[in-house]
Design a protein around this motif. Sequence first.
Motif, PDB file in Angstrom:
ATOM      1  N   VAL A 277       6.238   8.053 -10.027  1.00 23.00           N
ATOM      2  CA  VAL A 277       5.683   8.929  -8.994  1.00 23.00           C
ATOM      3  C   VAL A 277       4.740   8.095  -8.121  1.00 23.00           C
ATOM      4  N   ASP A 278       4.893   8.216  -6.804  1.00 22.19           N
ATOM      5  CA  ASP A 278       4.041   7.501  -5.856  1.00 22.19           C
ATOM      6  C   ASP A 278       3.415   8.469  -4.880  1.00 22.19           C
ATOM      7  N   ARG A 279       2.298   8.033  -4.289  1.00 23.20           N
ATOM      8  CA  ARG A 279       1.712   8.760  -3.164  1.00 23.20           C
ATOM      9  C   ARG A 279       2.224   8.083  -1.904  1.00 23.20           C
ATOM     10  N   ALA A 280       2.933   8.840  -1.084  1.00 22.98           N
ATOM     11  CA  ALA A 280       3.610   8.254   0.076  1.00 22.98           C
ATOM     12  C   ALA A 280       3.361   9.087   1.322  1.00 22.98           C
ATOM     13  N   HIS A 281       3.583   8.448   2.472  1.00 24.19           N
ATOM     14  CA  HIS A 281       3.448   9.095   3.782  1.00 24.19           C
ATOM     15  C   HIS A 281       4.829   9.206   4.424  1.00 24.19           C
ATOM     16  N   LEU A 282       5.060  10.306   5.128  1.00 26.86           N
ATOM     17  CA  LEU A 282       6.279  10.491   5.915  1.00 26.86           C
ATOM     18  C   LEU A 282       5.931  10.284   7.374  1.00 26.86           C
ATOM     19  N   ILE A 283       6.506   9.241   8.001  1.00 25.81           N
ATOM     20  CA  ILE A 283       6.192   8.926   9.390  1.00 25.81           C
ATOM     21  C   ILE A 283       7.481   8.726  10.176  1.00 25.81           C
ATOM     22  N   SER A 284       7.322   8.651  11.489  1.00 25.33           N
ATOM     23  CA  SER A 284       8.463   8.344  12.342  1.00 25.33           C
ATOM     24  C   SER A 284       8.810   6.864  12.195  1.00 25.33           C
ATOM     25  N   PRO A 285      10.095   6.523  12.117  1.00 31.02           N
ATOM     26  CA  PRO A 285      10.458   5.102  12.025  1.00 31.02           C
ATOM     27  C   PRO A 285      10.016   4.298  13.243  1.00 31.02           C
ATOM     28  N   ALA A 286       9.797   4.978  14.383  1.00 30.02           N
ATOM     29  CA  ALA A 286       9.341   4.278  15.589  1.00 30.02           C
ATOM     30  C   ALA A 286       7.918   3.768  15.450  1.00 30.02           C
ATOM     31  N   SER A 287       7.175   4.265  14.475  1.00 27.19           N
ATOM     32  CA  SER A 287       5.798   3.828  14.278  1.00 27.19           C
ATOM     33  C   SER A 287       5.708   2.503  13.533  1.00 27.19           C
ATOM     34  N   LEU A 288       6.797   2.063  12.948  1.00 25.89           N
ATOM     35  CA  LEU A 288       6.788   0.804  12.205  1.00 25.89           C
ATOM     36  C   LEU A 288       6.767  -0.386  13.163  1.00 25.89           C
ATOM     37  N   VAL A 289       5.995  -1.409  12.816  1.00 23.73           N
ATOM     38  CA  VAL A 289       5.899  -2.631  13.631  1.00 23.73           C
ATOM     39  C   VAL A 289       5.947  -3.840  12.715  1.00 23.73           C
ATOM     40  N   LEU A 290       6.172  -4.998  13.325  1.00 20.69           N
ATOM     41  CA  LEU A 290       6.110  -6.272  12.615  1.00 20.69           C
ATOM     42  C   LEU A 290       4.890  -7.041  13.101  1.00 20.69           C
ATOM     43  N   ASN A 291       4.149  -7.633  12.158  1.00 20.13           N
ATOM     44  CA  ASN A 291       3.017  -8.461  12.590  1.00 20.13           C
ATOM     45  C   ASN A 291       3.491  -9.889  12.823  1.00 20.13           C
ATOM     46  N   ASP A 292       2.568 -10.776  13.185  1.00 25.08           N
ATOM     47  CA  ASP A 292       2.935 -12.156  13.506  1.00 25.08           C
ATOM     48  C   ASP A 292       3.518 -12.886  12.305  1.00 25.08           C
ATOM     49  N   ALA A 293       3.162 -12.461  11.099  1.00 20.20           N
ATOM     50  CA  ALA A 293       3.678 -13.108   9.894  1.00 20.20           C
ATOM     51  C   ALA A 293       5.047 -12.565   9.486  1.00 20.20           C
ATOM     52  N   GLY A 294       5.536 -11.542  10.203  1.00 17.89           N
ATOM     53  CA  GLY A 294       6.846 -10.977   9.907  1.00 17.89           C
ATOM     54  C   GLY A 294       6.845  -9.848   8.906  1.00 17.89           C
ATOM     55  N   TYR A 295       5.650  -9.335   8.551  1.00 19.79           N
ATOM     56  CA  TYR A 295       5.564  -8.224   7.606  1.00 19.79           C
ATOM     57  C   TYR A 295       5.716  -6.903   8.342  1.00 19.79           C
ATOM     58  N   ILE A 296       6.428  -5.955   7.700  1.00 19.05           N
ATOM     59  CA  ILE A 296       6.592  -4.638   8.286  1.00 19.05           C
ATOM     60  C   ILE A 296       5.390  -3.781   7.900  1.00 19.05           C
ATOM     61  N   GLY A 297       4.922  -2.985   8.864  1.00 26.77           N
ATOM     62  CA  GLY A 297       3.761  -2.145   8.586  1.00 26.77           C
ATOM     63  C   GLY A 297       3.514  -1.165   9.712  1.00 26.77           C
TER      64      GLY A 297
END
Length: 360
Positions: A277-297
Motif C-alpha cells: 500500500v502506498d500514498r500516491a497522488h493522481l495528476i495530469s500527465p501533462a504536469s510531468l517534467v524532466l529536469n536537467d539530470a533527466g529525472y522525471i518529476g
Amino acid sequence: MGNKRSIALMIALAMGSWLLSGELVPSTLTAAEAESNVAPESPPLVRGVESQAVERLDLLAVRGQTRANRVVQVKAEIAGKIEALPAVKGTRVNRGDLLCQIAVDTRQSELDESRAQLKSAQLEYDGVLDLKRRGLQSEINVAKAKANLESARARVKEGELALLKTGLRAPFAGVIESQPVEIGDYLSPGQVCVSLMEIDPMLVIGQVSEKNIGQVALGDEVQVRLITGDQFTGLISFISRVPDSATRTYPIEVTVNDAGDRMRAGMTADMKVPVGVDRAHLISPASLVLNDAGYIGVRVVDEKNIVRFLKVEVISEEADGVWIKGLPSSIRVITVGQEEVFDGQIVVMDLTPLAGLVRN
C-alpha cells in the motif's frame, strides 16, 4: 577689424561650450532619473492545483498466460470394444457424464453367477453356524465356511466394478479436448479414451521478480485483463519457491472463475498484482517534467511561493491521469507554466481550476 574677429570667435567658442555642456548634463540626469523610475520585475504567474495523497494499492504489472486448471486423460481400466462415444471432441460435459461405453460382453452374466455363488455361500455359512451352536460343528468347518463366504463376496464386488468400468465417465466438468478413438476400436487397459480439460476455473500464469516476490501472498486479489479486452478478478493460488533458472523470476498462479466461457488456454493476459500500500497522488500527465539530470518529476510551489522540482515514480496510468508516489502528503503542483520556471524562482500561483485539468 582684427579685434572684431577675435571677439566674434571668442563668443562663438563660449556659446559652443555652453551648448555642449547643456547637452551632456541634461542627458546624464535623464538616464539616472529613468533608471530610478523603472519598476521592479513582477514574479511570473503559473497555474496549479492542490493535491492530497491517498492510500492506494501498489500494483505490480505482470505479463502472463492463461492455462487450464487441469487436463486429464481418461483411460480405460478394462479391455473391450467401444460401443458408444456419447461426448465428442469440443463438447462440454458435466461431472459424471458418460464419455466412452465399452461393451459389457459376458461381464453381466459373470456378475449374476457370482451373486448366486454368494447366496449359496451365505446359506452354507448360516447352516454351519447353526450346527456349531448345537455343538455339532467344529471351529475349522466354521472358518472354512466363513472364508468361502468372503471369497464369494469379493467375486461379486469384482464383477460389479468390472461392469461399472465399462462406462468411462467425466471426473469433473470440462471440455473434450481430444478423442483419439472411434466406435468399434478395441481399448486395452491404460489406453486413452478422451482428453478432458477443465475450463472453469482457469489459471493465469505469470513471473514475479525476486525483488517483489516477498510482497506477494496467497489469496491476494489480482486484476486480470486478457488480450481480447475481457477483464476478470482472481486469487493467487500458488507461489513457487523455486525460481526460473533462466530469468531468476518466480512463477505464480492466479485462479480465475470463468462461468461465461470467455477464456481459452494460451491467451496473453496482463495482471495487476498487489505488492503493498502506498500514498500516491493522481495528476495530469501533462504536469510531468524532466529536469536537467533527466529525472522525471513535477514542479511544485512551496509555502514561500518558491518553485521546487520533486522527483517522482509513476506507478500506474488511468483514464483520469497518472498515479505517482514519492511526494509529501500535500503539495501544490504547477499544471500550467511548469516548463517556463526554474528551481528557486519566486512565482505567483493561481489555483483557479481550468477545464480538462485533473483534480483530486
